[in-house]
Write a protein that holds these residues in place. Structure first.
Motif, PDB file in Angstrom:
ATOM      1  N   ASP A 229      -1.309   7.610 -12.470  1.00  0.00           N
ATOM      2  CA  ASP A 229      -2.555   6.861 -12.429  1.00  0.00           C
ATOM      3  C   ASP A 229      -2.252   5.385 -12.182  1.00  0.00           C
ATOM      4  O   ASP A 229      -1.336   4.819 -12.786  1.00  0.00           O
ATOM      5  CB  ASP A 229      -3.318   7.004 -13.744  1.00  0.00           C
ATOM      6  CG  ASP A 229      -3.790   8.430 -13.988  1.00  0.00           C
ATOM      7  OD1 ASP A 229      -4.159   9.095 -12.996  1.00  0.00           O
ATOM      8  OD2 ASP A 229      -3.784   8.872 -15.153  1.00  0.00           O
TER       9      ASP A 229
ATOM     10  N   SER B  30       0.818  -1.221   0.000  1.00  0.00           N
ATOM     11  CA  SER B  30       0.000   0.000   0.000  1.00  0.00           C
ATOM     12  C   SER B  30       0.845   1.260   0.000  1.00  0.00           C
ATOM     13  O   SER B  30       0.519   2.241  -0.691  1.00  0.00           O
ATOM     14  CB  SER B  30      -0.938   0.011   1.212  1.00  0.00           C
ATOM     15  OG  SER B  30      -1.929  -0.980   1.095  1.00  0.00           O
TER      16      SER B  30
ATOM     17  N   VAL C  99       0.610   7.218  -6.517  1.00  0.00           N
ATOM     18  CA  VAL C  99      -0.614   8.002  -6.765  1.00  0.00           C
ATOM     19  C   VAL C  99      -0.398   9.457  -6.353  1.00  0.00           C
ATOM     20  O   VAL C  99      -0.776  10.393  -7.075  1.00  0.00           O
ATOM     21  CB  VAL C  99      -1.801   7.382  -6.004  1.00  0.00           C
ATOM     22  CG1 VAL C  99      -3.026   8.306  -6.074  1.00  0.00           C
ATOM     23  CG2 VAL C  99      -2.139   6.008  -6.565  1.00  0.00           C
ATOM     24  N   ASP C 100       0.217   9.660  -5.189  1.00  0.00           N
ATOM     25  CA  ASP C 100       0.462  11.019  -4.697  1.00  0.00           C
ATOM     26  C   ASP C 100       1.424  11.790  -5.608  1.00  0.00           C
ATOM     27  O   ASP C 100       1.408  13.030  -5.644  1.00  0.00           O
ATOM     28  CB  ASP C 100       1.031  10.973  -3.278  1.00  0.00           C
ATOM     29  CG  ASP C 100       0.003  10.503  -2.251  1.00  0.00           C
ATOM     30  OD1 ASP C 100      -1.196  10.519  -2.578  1.00  0.00           O
ATOM     31  OD2 ASP C 100       0.407  10.109  -1.142  1.00  0.00           O
TER      32      ASP C 100
ATOM     33  N   ARG D 275      -9.441   1.301  -3.714  1.00  0.00           N
ATOM     34  CA  ARG D 275      -9.902   2.661  -3.407  1.00  0.00           C
ATOM     35  C   ARG D 275      -9.060   3.272  -2.290  1.00  0.00           C
ATOM     36  O   ARG D 275      -8.729   4.458  -2.322  1.00  0.00           O
ATOM     37  CB  ARG D 275     -11.380   2.605  -3.007  1.00  0.00           C
ATOM     38  CG  ARG D 275     -12.071   3.950  -2.928  1.00  0.00           C
ATOM     39  CD  ARG D 275     -13.558   3.797  -2.602  1.00  0.00           C
ATOM     40  NE  ARG D 275     -14.235   2.962  -3.581  1.00  0.00           N
ATOM     41  CZ  ARG D 275     -14.698   1.743  -3.325  1.00  0.00           C
ATOM     42  NH1 ARG D 275     -14.568   1.222  -2.122  1.00  0.00           N
ATOM     43  NH2 ARG D 275     -15.307   1.058  -4.271  1.00  0.00           N
TER      44      ARG D 275
ATOM     45  N   ARG E 181       0.512   4.019  -2.880  1.00  0.00           N
ATOM     46  CA  ARG E 181      -0.036   5.318  -2.506  1.00  0.00           C
ATOM     47  C   ARG E 181       0.933   6.444  -2.860  1.00  0.00           C
ATOM     48  O   ARG E 181       0.517   7.524  -3.323  1.00  0.00           O
ATOM     49  CB  ARG E 181      -0.296   5.329  -1.005  1.00  0.00           C
ATOM     50  CG  ARG E 181      -0.929   6.611  -0.486  1.00  0.00           C
ATOM     51  CD  ARG E 181      -2.420   6.605  -0.731  1.00  0.00           C
ATOM     52  NE  ARG E 181      -2.841   7.787  -1.470  1.00  0.00           N
ATOM     53  CZ  ARG E 181      -4.097   8.107  -1.703  1.00  0.00           C
ATOM     54  NH1 ARG E 181      -5.072   7.329  -1.277  1.00  0.00           N
ATOM     55  NH2 ARG E 181      -4.409   9.194  -2.379  1.00  0.00           N
TER      56      ARG E 181
ATOM     57  N   VAL F 101      -5.956   2.901  -1.607  1.00  0.00           N
ATOM     58  CA  VAL F 101      -4.630   3.362  -2.024  1.00  0.00           C
ATOM     59  C   VAL F 101      -4.714   4.430  -3.118  1.00  0.00           C
ATOM     60  O   VAL F 101      -3.686   4.877  -3.626  1.00  0.00           O
ATOM     61  CB  VAL F 101      -3.738   2.192  -2.498  1.00  0.00           C
ATOM     62  CG1 VAL F 101      -3.475   1.223  -1.365  1.00  0.00           C
ATOM     63  CG2 VAL F 101      -4.338   1.479  -3.712  1.00  0.00           C
ATOM     64  N   GLY F 102      -5.932   4.836  -3.488  1.00  0.00           N
ATOM     65  CA  GLY F 102      -6.107   5.906  -4.455  1.00  0.00           C
ATOM     66  C   GLY F 102      -6.094   5.470  -5.901  1.00  0.00           C
ATOM     67  O   GLY F 102      -5.953   6.302  -6.809  1.00  0.00           O
TER      68      GLY F 102
END
Length: 316
Positions: free
Chosen positions: A114, A102, A109-110, A127, A106, A129-130
């Motif tokens: 994508d 995770s 994503v940050d 969801r 994450r 972990v974005g």
């Protein structure tokens, strides 16, 4: 007449413009990297690789496949970090152990990358972990469906041959099967390892020590293929109830011969192919499916083998 010709030419040019624009948009050179948890020895992932390559070719994008050679999840986490640092347009990855993976997902994503979760994990975990979405088979639900099917066939005890016990999603398959039967999992799940000879020997040893075992559940070709050899050697092939996750050449042969009752098809082709299509269209046009995609489970039996047999190990 000249005016009419000019008008026709202008109309023809205008009609051609959307096609020209679409052609330009489909050649933007996006790069997507799929990171799996699978060791090099797991042949089941060949279908994933084939689907990834085909999607890249059809969508006109660059695709790459990365994995930890031994299946070590800490190594996989480092690979995700390395891939994110290379700044791809998107990452497609499994979430076989949220505790380990995770964080790097994450972080990607940050960083504005994508991410689509495929194969392992759940929509809720994706969801968390974005990720944009999840494409795969809910593993517990698939095991539960298999257990309910086996219960209807009279099974009351079983051996679950877990060749990847370090992945929580593998254990979810065994637990779901036990719950579907309405019994405790207990010691009916063994850590078989991934060496074919070791798997065969452990299966034979368990069945020898537990002769009243009604059924065997394997979690893919890595454990199914040696189990087939074990049953041939101890004379139980075709006599013990045998179900397996996933498909492969030997699994299909086992189903056809009546040694394996069914294979649970999670359609790995879709798990690799669809994320590339989704990410490409999201990057180019801003469109995204509104729901996660369940690629399985589906049960393949001897009555529905023709097309599966033709493409087993390649696209099925």
């Amino acid at each position: 007449m000249t005016s009419m010709i000019k008008k026709a030419a202008l109309l023809a040019t205008a009609a051609a413009m959307p096609m020209m624009m679409a052609t330009t948009a489909s050649a933007e050179g996006e790069r997507y990297v799929l990171v799996s948890h699978a060791p090099d020895s797991d042949s089941w992932w060949n279908t994933i690789k084939n689907a990834l390559a085909l999607a890249g070719e059809q969508m006109g994008v660059t695709v790459e496949y990365r994995n930890p050679p031994t299946g070590d999840l800490a190594d996989m986490a480092r690979i995700i970090e390395q891939v994110a640092a290379s700044n791809p347009d998107g990452i497609i990855t499994t979430l076989s152990d949220p505790d380990v993976l995770s964080g790097p997902i994450r972080a990607a994503v940050d960083a504005g990358i994508d991410v689509v979760i495929m194969n392992s994990g759940t929509p809720d975990q994706a969801r968390a972990v974005g990720a944009l979405m999840y494409v795969g088979q809910p593993e517990y639900d698939a095991g539960l469906a298999a257990g309910m099917r086996a219960k209807g066939d009279g099974v009351t005890s079983f051996l679950c041959v877990n060749h990847y016990i370090s992945s929580p999603s593998s254990t979810e398959r065994c637990q779901g099967f036990a719950d579907g039967l309405g019994i405790e999992l207990g010691n009916q799940m063994i850590d078989s390892g991934q060496d074919p000879s070791e798997i065969k020997n452990k299966v034979m040893a368990y069945l020898s020590a537990n002769p009243d075992t009604d059924a065997i559940l394997t979690l893919g070709p890595t454990s199914a293929d040696p189990t087939l050899l074990a049953l041939e050697e101890n004379g139980m092939a075709g006599d013990i109830y045998f179900g397996t996750f996933d498909l492969g050449e030997d699994i299909v042969k086992g189903i056809k011969a009546g040694v394996i009752k069914w294979g649970i098809d999670q359609q790995p082709f879709l798990q690799a192919y669809l994320p590339v299509v989704v990410l490409t269209n999201y990057d180019r046009y801003g469109v995204l499916p509104g729901n996660n995609i369940n690629s399985g489970p589906g049960f393949v039996t001897a009555t529905a083998l023709e097309k599966v047999e033709a493409f087993a190990g390649e696209y099925r």
